[in-house]
Design an enzyme around this catalytic site. Structure first.
Site, PDB file in Angstrom:
ATOM      1  N   CYS A  51       7.992 -35.379   4.464  1.00  0.00           N
ATOM      2  CA  CYS A  51       9.033 -36.355   4.796  1.00  0.00           C
ATOM      3  C   CYS A  51       9.383 -37.099   3.724  1.00  0.00           C
ATOM      4  CB  CYS A  51       8.634 -37.009   6.057  1.00  0.00           C
ATOM      5  SG  CYS A  51      10.103 -38.258   6.729  1.00  0.00           S
ATOM      6  N   CYS A  57       7.772 -45.270   5.956  1.00  0.00           N
ATOM      7  CA  CYS A  57       7.942 -45.381   7.491  1.00  0.00           C
ATOM      8  C   CYS A  57       6.514 -45.605   8.196  1.00  0.00           C
ATOM      9  CB  CYS A  57       8.758 -43.936   7.911  1.00  0.00           C
ATOM     10  SG  CYS A  57       8.913 -43.903   9.772  1.00  0.00           S
ATOM     11  N   CYS A  60       4.190 -42.283  10.384  1.00  0.00           N
ATOM     12  CA  CYS A  60       3.168 -41.692   9.762  1.00  0.00           C
ATOM     13  C   CYS A  60       2.270 -42.279   8.650  1.00  0.00           C
ATOM     14  CB  CYS A  60       3.603 -40.377   9.168  1.00  0.00           C
ATOM     15  SG  CYS A  60       4.642 -39.287  10.201  1.00  0.00           S
ATOM     16  N   GLN A 239       2.869 -38.910  28.261  1.00  0.00           N
ATOM     17  CA  GLN A 239       2.242 -38.167  27.338  1.00  0.00           C
ATOM     18  C   GLN A 239       2.858 -37.780  26.031  1.00  0.00           C
ATOM     19  OE1 GLN A 239      -1.198 -38.687  26.780  1.00  0.00           O
ATOM     20  NE2 GLN A 239      -1.588 -39.259  28.778  1.00  0.00           N
ATOM     21  N   GLU A 286      -1.844 -47.447  40.592  1.00  0.00           N
ATOM     22  CA  GLU A 286      -1.053 -47.710  39.389  1.00  0.00           C
ATOM     23  C   GLU A 286      -0.265 -48.908  39.571  1.00  0.00           C
ATOM     24  OE1 GLU A 286       0.928 -48.397  36.190  1.00  0.00           O
ATOM     25  OE2 GLU A 286      -0.549 -46.567  36.266  1.00  0.00           O
ATOM     26  N   ASP A 332      -7.433 -43.588  33.216  1.00  0.00           N
ATOM     27  CA  ASP A 332      -6.439 -43.424  32.056  1.00  0.00           C
ATOM     28  C   ASP A 332      -5.819 -44.710  31.836  1.00  0.00           C
ATOM     29  OD1 ASP A 332      -4.891 -42.382  30.075  1.00  0.00           O
ATOM     30  OD2 ASP A 332      -3.586 -41.203  31.249  1.00  0.00           O
ATOM     31  N   CYS A 358      -6.644 -43.752  24.898  1.00  0.00           N
ATOM     32  CA  CYS A 358      -5.860 -43.775  23.713  1.00  0.00           C
ATOM     33  C   CYS A 358      -6.281 -44.709  22.489  1.00  0.00           C
ATOM     34  CB  CYS A 358      -4.331 -44.222  24.106  1.00  0.00           C
ATOM     35  SG  CYS A 358      -4.037 -45.709  24.419  1.00  0.00           S
TER      36      CYS A 358
END
Length: 400
Positions: A51, A57, A60, A239, A286, A332, A358
């Site tokens: 890229c 940026c 990434c 996700q 939740e 989660d 995560c």
């Protein structure tokens, strides 16, 4: 330190290479040689970034790594976090990397620039928006919205401020949610409708300070988990990739096994709760009211054996006596982990736990509590849904 420099041994958590002589060097890959003057000789795992915006940026950080080095980075982030808590998994599954251009949800930013709005991800550790002219991580259907959004937002952004844009791919097409821009009067209304029709959007919502308001939604917008479609609230969490979701789900189902009763905690829209085996009795909790109402609607329409509860598990975690009723628990949580819930799980009799995370660091701390309570980490699966990013996910399987 040797005058001749050193070889990069691995990539550290923030994406910089760690050399054998102890230096942290940005934009290096394992096998690169870093001379004493800082010059870099690329090694066998140094890839050519794909890229034009890399490395400016912030979307990434690791495009200079080939897939072998990228997989090793994802695996090592997970294993190093476990080592920090003196934990060893019985099995480490192969790393899953999501392919380029597969991310189905993206949060972009828009600010005024000298030639009109700039739209893109922000620069690493900065509020500077990199104007996106290319993107190799988000789905092309989302990238195709960027240039038209520049035209739509021209003269509609606040001076000195900006807007947030959440793009997602729903069952009906691209879903757009804009926060911070102004679409006043009939002119603003017509601009939104023309934009939505021209690009065949599933929906467009605008938040001008009072919450997201759908301005175009010809059909109810949904997201499907298997054969079950649930209403998709504006801006809702998904996700990042469908393939990554499938790997996490496979890990969860393998961890849960043939459990007849399952508690899905921090259940979101029902990614896991709505994908259990037929006949499984599911309790889902939740804190996000819109998400749990969507989950309930999907479960009711599919006539599943599911109970959905609006519950803040940080303030009111399930107690040990409640957990003892289940054959398996799915966790989660957000990046902060599930400290209060794992404290209670450590004392519970629940035979199996599937933990989707995560954040390897918070996962490892929670895993330590579970292991102290008598659980064993049977398997961990590292997942790189955010390709070329230092953001790493995983699913862990615990058993008593």
């Amino acid at each position: 330190m040797s005058d001749s420099g050193g070889i990069v041994l691995r990539v550290a958590a923030h994406g910089d290479g760690l050399t054998e002589d102890g230096r942290h060097v940005a934009l290096t890959a394992p096998g690169d040689h870093v001379a004493a003057d800082g010059s870099i000789t690329p090694g066998p795992h140094h890839a050519q970034p794909v890229c034009r915006h890399f490395p400016e940026c912030g979307g990434c950080q690791l495009q200079h790594l080939d897939d072998t080095a990228l997989s090793d980075f994802v695996r090592d982030r997970v294993l190093n976090a476990l080592v920090s808590q003196n934990i060893t998994a019985d099995e480490v599954a192969p790393v899953h990397l999501s392919p380029p251009r597969s991310r189905r949800r993206a949060v972009l930013h828009a600010i005024n620039g000298p030639k009109g709005p700039r739209i893109g991800f922000t620069k690493e550790r900065s509020h500077h928006v990199v104007d996106m002219m290319q993107c190799e991580v988000i789905d092309p259907r989302l990238f195709e919205m960027v240039a038209p959004l520049r035209r739509l937002l021209a003269n509609r952004l606040p001076k000195g401020g900006g807007a947030e844009i959440i793009l997602a791919i729903a069952d009906q097409g691209v879903d757009v949610a804009i926060k911070g821009a102004r679409f006043d009067g009939m002119g603003g209304h017509d601009a939104i409708i023309d934009f939505a029709e021209a690009h065949r959007l599933a929906r467009i919502c605008v938040d001008e300070g009072h919450g997201p308001e759908p301005r175009w939604e010809p059909r109810p917008v949904t997201i499907s988990f298997g054969t079950i479609a649930v209403p998709l609230p504006p801006g809702a969490f998904l996700q990042a990739t469908q393939d990554g979701e499938a790997v996490l789900l496979l890990g969860v189902k393998r961890a849960v096994g043939d459990a007849a009763t399952v508690a899905d905690l921090f259940a979101g829209l029902g990614t896991f709760a709505l994908s259990m085996n037929a006949g499984t009795r599911v309790y889902a909790a939740e804190a996000d009211r819109a998400a749990i109402e969507s989950l309930k609607a999907g479960a009711d329409a599919a006539r599943l054996h599911a109970i959905a509860e609006h519950r803040d598990l940080f303030r009111r975690p399930l107690e040990t006596s409640e957990l003892d009723r289940f054959d398996a628990v799915i966790l989660d949580p957000p990046r902060a982990g599930a400290r209060e819930q794992t404290i209670r799980l450590a004392d519970a009799k629940t035979p199996r736990i599937a933990y989707v995370s995560c954040n390897p660091a918070s996962f490892a701390k929670d895993a330590g509590r579970l292991i102290e309570g008598g659980y064993r980490l049977k398997r961990v699966t590292p997942v790189g849904q955010f390709r070329w990013s230092t953001h790493v996910e995983l699913v862990g399987a615990f058993e008593r």
